[in-house]
Design a protein around this motif. Structure first.
Motif, PDB file in Angstrom:
ATOM      1  N   GLY B  39       0.805  -1.229   0.000  1.00 43.67           N
ATOM      2  CA  GLY B  39       0.000   0.000   0.000  1.00 43.67           C
ATOM      3  C   GLY B  39       0.830   1.267   0.000  1.00 43.67           C
ATOM      4  O   GLY B  39       1.812   1.382  -0.736  1.00 43.67           O
ATOM      5  N   LYS B  40       0.448   2.185   0.887  1.00 42.19           N
ATOM      6  CA  LYS B  40       1.083   3.509   0.879  1.00 42.19           C
ATOM      7  C   LYS B  40       2.556   3.466   1.283  1.00 42.19           C
ATOM      8  O   LYS B  40       3.290   4.437   1.081  1.00 42.19           O
ATOM      9  CB  LYS B  40       0.316   4.463   1.796  1.00 42.19           C
ATOM     10  N   PHE B  41       3.006   2.353   1.861  1.00 41.19           N
ATOM     11  CA  PHE B  41       4.405   2.261   2.283  1.00 41.19           C
ATOM     12  C   PHE B  41       5.354   1.904   1.143  1.00 41.19           C
ATOM     13  O   PHE B  41       6.572   1.871   1.321  1.00 41.19           O
ATOM     14  CB  PHE B  41       4.554   1.260   3.429  1.00 41.19           C
ATOM     15  N   ILE B  42       4.782   1.656  -0.034  1.00 43.61           N
ATOM     16  CA  ILE B  42       5.612   1.303  -1.193  1.00 43.61           C
ATOM     17  C   ILE B  42       6.595   2.431  -1.529  1.00 43.61           C
ATOM     18  O   ILE B  42       7.772   2.182  -1.796  1.00 43.61           O
ATOM     19  CB  ILE B  42       4.700   0.965  -2.398  1.00 43.61           C
ATOM     20  N   SER B  43       6.118   3.679  -1.489  1.00 36.91           N
ATOM     21  CA  SER B  43       6.992   4.826  -1.784  1.00 36.91           C
ATOM     22  C   SER B  43       8.182   4.835  -0.820  1.00 36.91           C
ATOM     23  O   SER B  43       9.325   5.095  -1.211  1.00 36.91           O
ATOM     24  CB  SER B  43       6.234   6.145  -1.640  1.00 36.91           C
ATOM     25  N   VAL B  46      10.945   2.367  -1.592  1.00 35.80           N
ATOM     26  CA  VAL B  46      11.861   2.878  -2.623  1.00 35.80           C
ATOM     27  C   VAL B  46      12.838   3.875  -1.994  1.00 35.80           C
ATOM     28  O   VAL B  46      14.051   3.816  -2.238  1.00 35.80           O
ATOM     29  CB  VAL B  46      11.083   3.528  -3.788  1.00 35.80           C
TER      30      VAL B  46
END
Lengths: 94, 94
Positions: B39-43, B46
């Motif tokens: 989810g939002k932790f993908i960024s 990276v």
């Protein structure tokens, strides 16, 4: 790779980006489309790519390559800030 | 690949995750470390990978592979929800 085949992910409604990807492959006959994003929009780029691959163009496109990168620059306060980016290359398979 | 070599990205302070990656490569002698997020932790996954590669372990580790995936399930309201995930595999190069 031409920029015409890129979709930059930002603040617009999610389906706008999915539709852009689909239209490039279908109406515009692209063989490859690159989904690009920076910073917090990286998660969204993955979401858009997954929905395009697994729902709207299932069996017709696949993942070719994922590139990540980052740039460092100084913000207004003079601090070093690093901003990450992603490029997800989707390709026609059928 | 053993789960010992995975770093799951969540809500903790950013440097906790970078330190985890660095320690696995240095103190624990790992040849590969996989940075995982949903989810939002993908960024953030990276960001952590980029900071480890370009700052803390520059010239010592590199990017081996990036995998993305997604799962669909029903939320409390009975709607279909798709959650994306990423696995960034870093490897020792020197």
């Amino acid at each position: 790779m031409s920029d015409d085949n890129s979709v930059f992910i930002g603040n617009k409604p999610f389906m706008n980006y999915v539709t852009s990807v689909v239209v490039q492959f279908t109406t515009k006959g692209a063989k490859e489309v690159t989904v690009k994003a920076r910073g917090k929009f990286i998660s969204r780029a993955v979401d858009v790519s997954e929905v395009a691959m697994k729902r709207f163009l299932k069996g017709q496109i696949g993942l070719k390559e994922i590139r990540i990168d980052s740039e460092e620059f100084k913000n207004k306060e003079g601090q070093d800030v690093r901003v990450s980016s992603i490029e997800i290359v989707l390709e026609k398979t059928a």
